[in-house]
Each structure stands twice: as structure tokens, then as C-alpha cells.
Design an enzyme around this catalytic site. Structure first.
Site, PDB file in Angstrom:
ATOM      1  N   CYS A   1     -81.848 -33.606  67.563  1.00 53.50           N
ATOM      2  CA  CYS A   1     -81.437 -32.784  66.252  1.00 53.50           C
ATOM      3  C   CYS A   1     -81.358 -31.494  66.707  1.00 53.50           C
ATOM      4  O   CYS A   1     -82.369 -31.123  67.168  1.00 53.50           O
ATOM      5  CB  CYS A   1     -82.281 -33.333  65.147  1.00 53.50           C
ATOM      6  SG  CYS A   1     -82.058 -32.478  63.659  1.00 53.50           S
TER       7      CYS A   1
ATOM      8  N   ASP B   1     -82.253 -38.302  68.571  1.00 46.42           N
ATOM      9  CA  ASP B   1     -81.424 -39.355  67.642  1.00 46.42           C
ATOM     10  C   ASP B   1     -80.753 -40.311  68.511  1.00 46.42           C
ATOM     11  O   ASP B   1     -80.732 -40.190  69.735  1.00 46.42           O
ATOM     12  CB  ASP B   1     -80.121 -38.346  67.362  1.00 46.42           C
ATOM     13  CG  ASP B   1     -80.587 -37.418  66.108  1.00 46.42           C
ATOM     14  OD1 ASP B   1     -81.225 -38.155  65.042  1.00 46.42           O
ATOM     15  OD2 ASP B   1     -80.243 -36.394  66.061  1.00 46.42           O
TER      16      ASP B   1
ATOM     17  N   VAL C   1     -61.684 -41.931  84.273  1.00 44.98           N
ATOM     18  CA  VAL C   1     -63.024 -41.765  84.536  1.00 44.98           C
ATOM     19  C   VAL C   1     -63.932 -42.581  85.262  1.00 44.98           C
ATOM     20  O   VAL C   1     -63.898 -43.677  85.132  1.00 44.98           O
ATOM     21  CB  VAL C   1     -63.739 -41.217  83.060  1.00 44.98           C
ATOM     22  CG1 VAL C   1     -63.869 -42.569  82.281  1.00 44.98           C
ATOM     23  CG2 VAL C   1     -65.089 -40.567  83.092  1.00 44.98           C
ATOM     24  N   GLU C   2     -64.584 -42.220  86.246  1.00 47.11           N
ATOM     25  CA  GLU C   2     -65.360 -42.970  86.908  1.00 47.11           C
ATOM     26  C   GLU C   2     -66.981 -43.448  86.367  1.00 47.11           C
ATOM     27  O   GLU C   2     -67.549 -42.377  85.477  1.00 47.11           O
ATOM     28  CB  GLU C   2     -65.770 -42.261  88.480  1.00 47.11           C
ATOM     29  CG  GLU C   2     -66.381 -43.085  89.461  1.00 47.11           C
ATOM     30  CD  GLU C   2     -68.011 -43.308  89.240  1.00 47.11           C
ATOM     31  OE1 GLU C   2     -68.611 -44.415  89.289  1.00 47.11           O
ATOM     32  OE2 GLU C   2     -68.743 -42.098  88.927  1.00 47.11           O
TER      33      GLU C   2
ATOM     34  N   HIS D   1     -74.581 -35.377  65.306  1.00 50.50           N
ATOM     35  CA  HIS D   1     -73.984 -36.423  65.537  1.00 50.50           C
ATOM     36  C   HIS D   1     -72.418 -36.185  65.765  1.00 50.50           C
ATOM     37  O   HIS D   1     -71.646 -36.871  66.705  1.00 50.50           O
ATOM     38  CB  HIS D   1     -74.263 -37.706  64.610  1.00 50.50           C
ATOM     39  CG  HIS D   1     -75.558 -38.089  64.334  1.00 50.50           C
ATOM     40  ND1 HIS D   1     -76.469 -37.662  65.112  1.00 50.50           N
ATOM     41  CD2 HIS D   1     -76.199 -38.735  63.301  1.00 50.50           C
ATOM     42  CE1 HIS D   1     -77.593 -38.184  64.523  1.00 50.50           C
ATOM     43  NE2 HIS D   1     -77.413 -38.788  63.405  1.00 50.50           N
TER      44      HIS D   1
END
Length: 153
Positions: A53, A60, A75-76, A94
Site C-alpha cells: 500500500c 497487499d 512473454v517468457e 491495486h
């Protein structure tokens, strides 16, 4: 003799894992999509995502779900894991985490379509589930993004 990883330019895969103590989009790596003639979904679930946060510094916890339809690059997965783990010391709300993840992956691999959802555990009795998506402009994927966004629960 070079192996497949080196030929693809992959640095993290198959090597000792080094975790970053700050947000690190530079660890993300890609490889060539060998099935560019097909449209298909790739989904990643990260059930142990952690960030901080930005106000209280308290941790979080979330499950982050990433679904995408690849274009030329993908993406690997180990680099994605290291990238997601780099949020552990990042102070972000978030909603900011989900949007950063999506934008970093768009910049990295230019997918046809991508969506990212964060299922954050309750804090103070409230759960937050941010959702962000993107479809490549001027294509059927842009329309799909609009449709999925409009029907998002």
C-alpha cells in the site's frame, strides 16, 4: 555452441534466479510466436502476487490473471514471474498495479489482445478486483476489447 535460449536472447530462463527489490519491468523477455498464423489464448495466473500500500506500507495480496492473444512475440514465463515478484517492494494502489502490468506487457510484445485482472484479498472488509484490457487498434481485437469491457462483471 549456443542453445535455444541464447539464440532467442533469453537471459533468465535456466539460470539462477535473481529477485529484484524494486519494480523491474526491464527483466521482461520475449520470444518469437511460432504459431502466428493461429489466434489462440495464453493465460497466466499468479496466485501469490504481493505489492505494498503506497500510504501505509502494508502488504497487499492478490491473484493476478493475465490472458492474451499473442502477435509476433510472446512473454517468457520466468521473466514474467520475476517481473511480477518485483512489485513486492512497490508502493502502488491495486488499480495502478493492474494497469502497469498491462501497459508494460503491451509495450513489450504488442499483443493482439490482452486483459489483466487483480483479485486482491480484503483489507478493511473490502475486496478490490481491478480489470484492464486492450485490443490492437483498427482490428477485430479492438472490438473484442470493447465488448469484453462492456460485459465485465
Amino acid at each position: 555452441m549456443a542453445d535455444g535460449r541464447e539464440l532467442e536472447g533469453l537471459m533468465a530462463l535456466g539460470k539462477k534466479t535473481e529477485y529484484h527489490d524494486k519494480y523491474a519491468p526491464e527483466v521482461l523477455e520475449t520470444f518469437v510466436n511460432k504459431h502466428q498464423d493461429n489466434d489462440y489464448w495464453v493465460r497466466f495466473n499468479c496466485p501469490e502476487f504481493t505489492s505494498l500500500c503506497p500510504i501505509t506500507g502494508q502488504p497487499d495480496f492478490a491473484e493476478i490473471r493475465i490472458s492474451y492473444v499473442p502477435g509476433e512475440r510472446m512473454v517468457e514465463s520466468k521473466s514474467l514471474k520475476l517481473y511480477l515478484f518485483s512489485f513486492r517492494s512497490e508502493g502502488s494502489f491495486h488499480e495502478d498495479c493492474v494497469n502497469k502490468i498491462m501497459k508494460d506487457l503491451i509495450a513489450l510484445m504488442d499483443p493482439k489482445y490482452i486483459e489483466v485482472t487483480g483479485f486482491f484479498t480484503p483489507r478493511g472488509g473490502i475486496s478490490i478486483f481491478p480489470f484492464a484490457n486492450y485490443g490492437r487498434p483498427g482490428t477485430k481485437w479492438e472490438k473484442l476489447a470493447e465488448e469484453r469491457f462492456a460485459r465485465h462483471e
